[in-house]
Design a protein around this motif. Structure first.
Motif, mmCIF file in Angstrom:
data_model
loop_
_atom_site.group_PDB
_atom_site.id
_atom_site.type_symbol
_atom_site.label_atom_id
_atom_site.label_comp_id
_atom_site.label_asym_id
_atom_site.label_seq_id
_atom_site.Cartn_x
_atom_site.Cartn_y
_atom_site.Cartn_z
ATOM 1 N N VAL A 1 0.864 -1.181 0.000
ATOM 2 C CA VAL A 1 0.000 0.000 0.000
ATOM 3 C C VAL A 1 0.896 1.226 0.000
ATOM 4 C CG1 VAL A 1 -1.551 1.376 1.445
ATOM 5 C CG2 VAL A 1 -1.978 -1.066 1.147
ATOM 6 N N MET A 2 0.662 2.106 -0.967
ATOM 7 C CA MET A 2 1.467 3.329 -1.058
ATOM 8 C C MET A 2 0.660 4.497 -0.515
ATOM 9 S SD MET A 2 4.182 4.897 -2.634
ATOM 10 C CE MET A 2 4.657 4.171 -4.190
ATOM 11 N N PHE A 3 1.302 5.299 0.299
ATOM 12 C CA PHE A 3 0.650 6.520 0.786
ATOM 13 C C PHE A 3 1.574 7.677 0.420
ATOM 14 C CE2 PHE A 3 -1.232 8.702 4.829
ATOM 15 C CZ PHE A 3 -2.001 9.518 4.012
ATOM 16 N N SER A 4 1.135 8.487 -0.527
ATOM 17 C CA SER A 4 1.982 9.595 -0.979
ATOM 18 C C SER A 4 1.199 10.900 -0.888
ATOM 19 C CB SER A 4 2.441 9.340 -2.417
ATOM 20 O OG SER A 4 1.335 9.301 -3.279
ATOM 21 N N PRO A 5 1.873 12.032 -0.986
ATOM 22 C CA PRO A 5 1.164 13.310 -0.861
ATOM 23 C C PRO A 5 -0.004 13.438 -1.848
ATOM 24 C CG PRO A 5 3.516 13.685 -0.775
ATOM 25 C CD PRO A 5 3.328 12.236 -1.117
ATOM 26 N N GLU A 6 0.091 12.760 -3.003
ATOM 27 C CA GLU A 6 -1.022 12.815 -3.978
ATOM 28 C C GLU A 6 -2.296 12.229 -3.379
ATOM 29 O OE1 GLU A 6 2.030 11.158 -5.420
ATOM 30 O OE2 GLU A 6 2.593 13.258 -5.607
ATOM 31 N N ASP A 7 -2.118 11.228 -2.499
ATOM 32 C CA ASP A 7 -3.296 10.601 -1.891
ATOM 33 C C ASP A 7 -4.056 11.576 -1.003
ATOM 34 O OD1 ASP A 7 -3.101 7.911 -2.892
ATOM 35 O OD2 ASP A 7 -1.300 7.741 -1.684
ATOM 36 N N LEU A 8 -3.371 12.578 -0.505
ATOM 37 C CA LEU A 8 -4.041 13.568 0.339
ATOM 38 C C LEU A 8 -5.037 14.380 -0.481
ATOM 39 C CD1 LEU A 8 -0.942 14.760 2.393
ATOM 40 C CD2 LEU A 8 -2.813 13.360 3.239
ATOM 41 N N ARG A 9 -4.828 14.366 -1.791
ATOM 42 C CA ARG A 9 -5.753 15.107 -2.661
ATOM 43 C C ARG A 9 -6.904 14.232 -3.159
ATOM 44 N NH1 ARG A 9 -0.904 17.157 -5.093
ATOM 45 N NH2 ARG A 9 -1.301 15.857 -6.896
ATOM 46 N N MET A 10 -6.812 12.944 -2.840
ATOM 47 C CA MET A 10 -7.785 11.995 -3.384
ATOM 48 C C MET A 10 -9.230 12.356 -3.044
ATOM 49 S SD MET A 10 -7.879 7.992 -2.555
ATOM 50 C CE MET A 10 -8.080 8.232 -0.796
ATOM 51 N N ILE A 11 -9.441 12.870 -1.835
ATOM 52 C CA ILE A 11 -10.804 13.146 -1.390
ATOM 53 C C ILE A 11 -11.422 14.293 -2.201
ATOM 54 C CG2 ILE A 11 -12.268 13.661 0.642
ATOM 55 C CD1 ILE A 11 -10.535 11.155 1.024
ATOM 56 N N LYS A 12 -10.631 15.320 -2.453
ATOM 57 C CA LYS A 12 -11.201 16.527 -3.081
ATOM 58 C C LYS A 12 -11.018 16.582 -4.596
ATOM 59 C CE LYS A 12 -12.524 19.453 0.347
ATOM 60 N NZ LYS A 12 -12.909 20.811 0.621
ATOM 61 N N ASP A 13 -10.058 15.812 -5.117
ATOM 62 C CA ASP A 13 -9.859 15.829 -6.570
ATOM 63 C C ASP A 13 -11.044 15.167 -7.259
ATOM 64 O OD1 ASP A 13 -7.574 17.223 -6.486
ATOM 65 O OD2 ASP A 13 -6.265 15.667 -7.287
ATOM 66 N N GLY A 14 -10.968 15.090 -8.554
ATOM 67 C CA GLY A 14 -12.082 14.516 -9.316
ATOM 68 C C GLY A 14 -12.226 13.017 -9.085
ATOM 69 N N PRO A 15 -13.307 12.429 -9.635
ATOM 70 C CA PRO A 15 -13.576 10.995 -9.462
ATOM 71 C C PRO A 15 -12.440 10.104 -9.962
ATOM 72 C CG PRO A 15 -15.420 12.081 -10.571
ATOM 73 C CD PRO A 15 -14.345 13.107 -10.416
ATOM 74 N N ALA A 16 -11.673 10.574 -10.947
ATOM 75 C CA ALA A 16 -10.600 9.750 -11.510
ATOM 76 C C ALA A 16 -9.610 9.314 -10.431
ATOM 77 C CB ALA A 16 -9.874 10.512 -12.619
ATOM 78 N N GLU A 17 -9.307 10.224 -9.507
ATOM 79 C CA GLU A 17 -8.361 9.899 -8.435
ATOM 80 C C GLU A 17 -8.929 8.813 -7.515
ATOM 81 O OE1 GLU A 17 -5.144 10.657 -7.827
ATOM 82 O OE2 GLU A 17 -5.475 11.280 -9.889
ATOM 83 N N ARG A 18 -10.226 8.905 -7.243
ATOM 84 C CA ARG A 18 -10.845 7.909 -6.357
ATOM 85 C C ARG A 18 -10.967 6.560 -7.074
ATOM 86 N NH1 ARG A 18 -13.001 12.829 -4.975
ATOM 87 N NH2 ARG A 18 -14.677 12.707 -6.512
#
Ligand code: ATP
Ligand code: MG
Length: 368
Positions: free
Chosen positions: A115-132
């Protein structure tokens, strides 16, 4: 799961490197742009079949070279596992699992789990559906390799259908040519929907508790799979509903020259105390939420296979406040963890087992 060694050749800025992480927390420390994330990317490639940073395999080949190579060897409850990936300039991959060449990328999944946890994941909640969707895809592919194949087939069919829509709009093809592609999308799409629903429901089972703990009992987290096409409880019915949806939208799809419904537009709803976090969450809530989701993934994979995946933390400690950092460190027990950082002070509280300094693509074990 425990990774015993990571070998890189002509991978990103590395000419050649090999490290043995320890059982607990291994740290890769160094200034910016030295090659810390590159090591995690290589592990992620062996876990999920793709880079967490780029969809273009060729970017991972060291500039001026013909091929890059990664090998990750580890042990699971059932014995040793080894995944090797070589990527050539033509984009061709050679993959070996436990020393034997395999023909399909999906066969490498499930051997090295992470499981990778990177700063990009912090944006997962607010970014568009593609990230989720990406979040779901990465984990689900490791848990259920057949999902990875369905997704591959779906994306291929989607590409073909979209190309055909353009030809039909230009009068170069007849509408009936869409029929087989609609069936393929409905068939694979229904399979993807069912697995995504299973995944989100199961994840919620863990995330609700983890989030309550991480937020100190002040927040209630809820997740919901939000399929673009209508979901029925029986796979055959989902397929029919999917096909009907595609048929209904056919005329407008031809006009827009794109497929407007399907799992490529799915989303995952994230709710905190009943409010839609995608729109209303504060920065702090977003961080807590992303942390909970990552920690829940670990629990979910542990429950599914009986052992925890390897956790890769790419410079996230610096993004978390002391309380969230404490919550994270508390849960590292029994989970092999590889952390990258630029500032070692960010790791206060973590029980560091092995430390490598990373300088210009050279990994040096400290204390040797
Ligand atoms: N294909 C490639 N060939 C050669 N060098 C590459 C390639 N891809 C990336 N690099 C180099 O790798 C370095 C970046 O590595 P990486 O992302 O691992 O850095 P990092 O140590 O994680 O830095 P930061 O602390 O900023 O996140 C850069 O110097 C970049 O130029
Ligand atoms: Mg980095």
């Amino acid at each position: 799961m425990r990774i015993e060694s990571i070998t890189l050749k002509n991978f990103r800025n590395y000419v050649q490197a090999c490290i043995q992480p320890c059982e607990g927390v291994t740290v890769l420390a160094g200034a910016n742009a030295q090659g810390k994330t590159n090591v995690l990317e290589a592990i992620h490639l062996c876990c999920t079949g793709r880079s967490h940073r780029t969809p273009r395999d060729k970017e991972m080949i060291r500039a001026g070279q013909d091929e890059c190579y990664v090998k990750v060897a580890g042990v699971r409850n059932d014995g040793s596992h080894e995944v090797e990936v070589a990527i050539g300039q033509q984009g061709r991959r050679r993959i070996k699992v436990n020393g034997a060449q395999v023909s399909r990328s999906g066969e490498m999944l499930g051997h090295i789990t992470g499981v990778m946890f990177s700063p990009e994941d912090l944006r997962m909640i607010k970014d568009g559906p593609a990230e989720r969707r990406r979040f779901i895809d990465m984990e689900l592919s490791q848990l259920r390799p057949r999902y990875y194949y369905s997704l591959q087939r779906y994306n291929r069919a989607l590409k073909q259908r979209n190309a055909l829509l353009k030809e039909i709009a230009a009068g170069a093809q007849r509408e009936e040519c869409l029929d087989p592609w609609d069936s393929a999308l409905a068939f694979t799409g229904a399979e993807i929907m069912h697995l995504r629903k299973w995944f989100v429901d199961m994840l919620l089972g863990f995330a609700a508790e983890v989030h309550s703990d991480v937020s100190g009992g002040s927040e209630r987290l809820c997740l919901a799979y939000e399929p673009d096409a209508r979901l029925c409880s029986i796979p055959e019915e989902t397929r029919d509903a999917y096909l009907t949806g595609l048929t209904e939208k056919r005329a407008s799809d031809i006009k827009r020259q794109a497929t407007c419904i399907g799992v490529h537009r799915d989303d995952m709803g994230v709710f905190i105390n009943g409010d839609d976090a995608r729109f209303f969450a504060s920065q702090g809530q977003v961080r807590t939420c992303a942390l909970s989701l990552k920690l829940s993934e670990i629990e979910m994979m542990r429950a599914d296979s009986g052992e925890a995946p390897v956790l890769m933390l790419d410079d996230v400690m610096s993004e978390l406040d002391p309380e969230r950092r404490r919550q994270l460190v508390k849960r590292l027990n029994g989970v092999q963890t590889i952390i990258t950082c630029t500032d070692r002070d960010d790791l206060a509280g973590a029980d560091i087992g092995r430390l490598f300094s990373v300088k210009n693509a050279v990994l040096t074990r400290e204390g040797e």
